[in-house]
Design a protein around this motif. Structure first.
Motif, PDB file in Angstrom:
ATOM      1  N   LYS A   4      24.070  44.612  79.082  1.00 30.30           N
ATOM      2  CA  LYS A   4      25.125  43.796  78.504  1.00 30.30           C
ATOM      3  C   LYS A   4      24.702  43.274  77.131  1.00 30.30           C
ATOM      4  O   LYS A   4      25.504  43.227  76.205  1.00 30.30           O
ATOM      5  CB  LYS A   4      25.433  42.641  79.456  1.00 30.30           C
ATOM      6  N   MET A   7      24.893  46.073  74.663  1.00 32.30           N
ATOM      7  CA  MET A   7      26.280  46.368  74.304  1.00 32.30           C
ATOM      8  C   MET A   7      26.793  45.374  73.263  1.00 32.30           C
ATOM      9  O   MET A   7      27.514  45.747  72.340  1.00 32.30           O
ATOM     10  CB  MET A   7      27.179  46.332  75.558  1.00 32.30           C
ATOM     11  N   GLY A   8      26.404  44.121  73.393  1.00 30.85           N
ATOM     12  CA  GLY A   8      26.796  43.118  72.408  1.00 30.85           C
ATOM     13  C   GLY A   8      26.228  43.431  71.034  1.00 30.85           C
ATOM     14  O   GLY A   8      26.896  43.255  70.015  1.00 30.85           O
ATOM     15  N   LYS A  11      28.197  46.434  69.683  1.00 31.14           N
ATOM     16  CA  LYS A  11      29.524  45.959  69.278  1.00 31.14           C
ATOM     17  C   LYS A  11      29.423  45.200  67.953  1.00 31.14           C
ATOM     18  O   LYS A  11      30.250  45.380  67.058  1.00 31.14           O
ATOM     19  CB  LYS A  11      30.082  45.057  70.375  1.00 31.14           C
ATOM     20  N   ALA A  14      28.887  47.548  64.995  1.00 26.26           N
ATOM     21  CA  ALA A  14      30.129  48.236  64.638  1.00 26.26           C
ATOM     22  C   ALA A  14      31.072  47.294  63.886  1.00 26.26           C
ATOM     23  O   ALA A  14      31.677  47.668  62.872  1.00 26.26           O
ATOM     24  CB  ALA A  14      30.806  48.772  65.893  1.00 26.26           C
ATOM     25  N   LYS A  15      31.166  46.070  64.370  1.00 28.40           N
ATOM     26  CA  LYS A  15      32.060  45.097  63.737  1.00 28.40           C
ATOM     27  C   LYS A  15      31.559  44.751  62.337  1.00 28.40           C
ATOM     28  O   LYS A  15      32.351  44.636  61.396  1.00 28.40           O
ATOM     29  CB  LYS A  15      32.135  43.839  64.601  1.00 28.40           C
ATOM     30  N   GLY A  31      30.352  40.107  63.378  1.00 23.76           N
ATOM     31  CA  GLY A  31      29.455  41.170  63.823  1.00 23.76           C
ATOM     32  C   GLY A  31      28.018  40.688  63.926  1.00 23.76           C
ATOM     33  O   GLY A  31      27.327  40.969  64.902  1.00 23.76           O
ATOM     34  N   ASP A  34      27.814  38.483  67.001  1.00 19.09           N
ATOM     35  CA  ASP A  34      27.781  39.292  68.231  1.00 19.09           C
ATOM     36  C   ASP A  34      26.389  39.883  68.455  1.00 19.09           C
ATOM     37  O   ASP A  34      25.900  39.933  69.581  1.00 19.09           O
ATOM     38  CB  ASP A  34      28.813  40.419  68.178  1.00 19.09           C
ATOM     39  N   GLN A  35      25.753  40.331  67.376  1.00 21.74           N
ATOM     40  CA  GLN A  35      24.410  40.889  67.491  1.00 21.74           C
ATOM     41  C   GLN A  35      23.422  39.822  67.956  1.00 21.74           C
ATOM     42  O   GLN A  35      22.588  40.072  68.831  1.00 21.74           O
ATOM     43  CB  GLN A  35      23.951  41.452  66.147  1.00 21.74           C
TER      44      GLN A  35
END
Length: 63
Positions: A4, A7-8, A11, A14-15, A31, A34-35
């Motif tokens: 999980k 995945m963050g 994500k 990418a953002k 982004g 999120d990282q």
């Protein structure tokens, strides 16, 4: 839970990349956030795993 966290991070990458391409500073910041959350979640999971293993190795611990 390590999955999980990874995945963050993915994500977030990418953002952040999408924000760079579009020139959207807010999206780039999201982004990066999120990282950071993904890395924190991964670290938390690692600590929980280590604590669980240490508890199992204690004398008298239920296995």
């Amino acid at each position: 839970m390590a999955g999980k966290g990874k995945m963050g991070q993915v994500k977030g990458k990418a953002k952040e990349a999408a924000g760079k391409v579009t020139g959207n500073d807010s999206m780039k910041a999201e982004g990066r956030m999120d990282q950071a959350k993904g890395k924190a979640g991964e670290a938390r999971s690692d600590i929980e795993d280590r604590a669980r293993k240490a508890g199992q190795q204690m004398p008298g611990a239920k296995k």
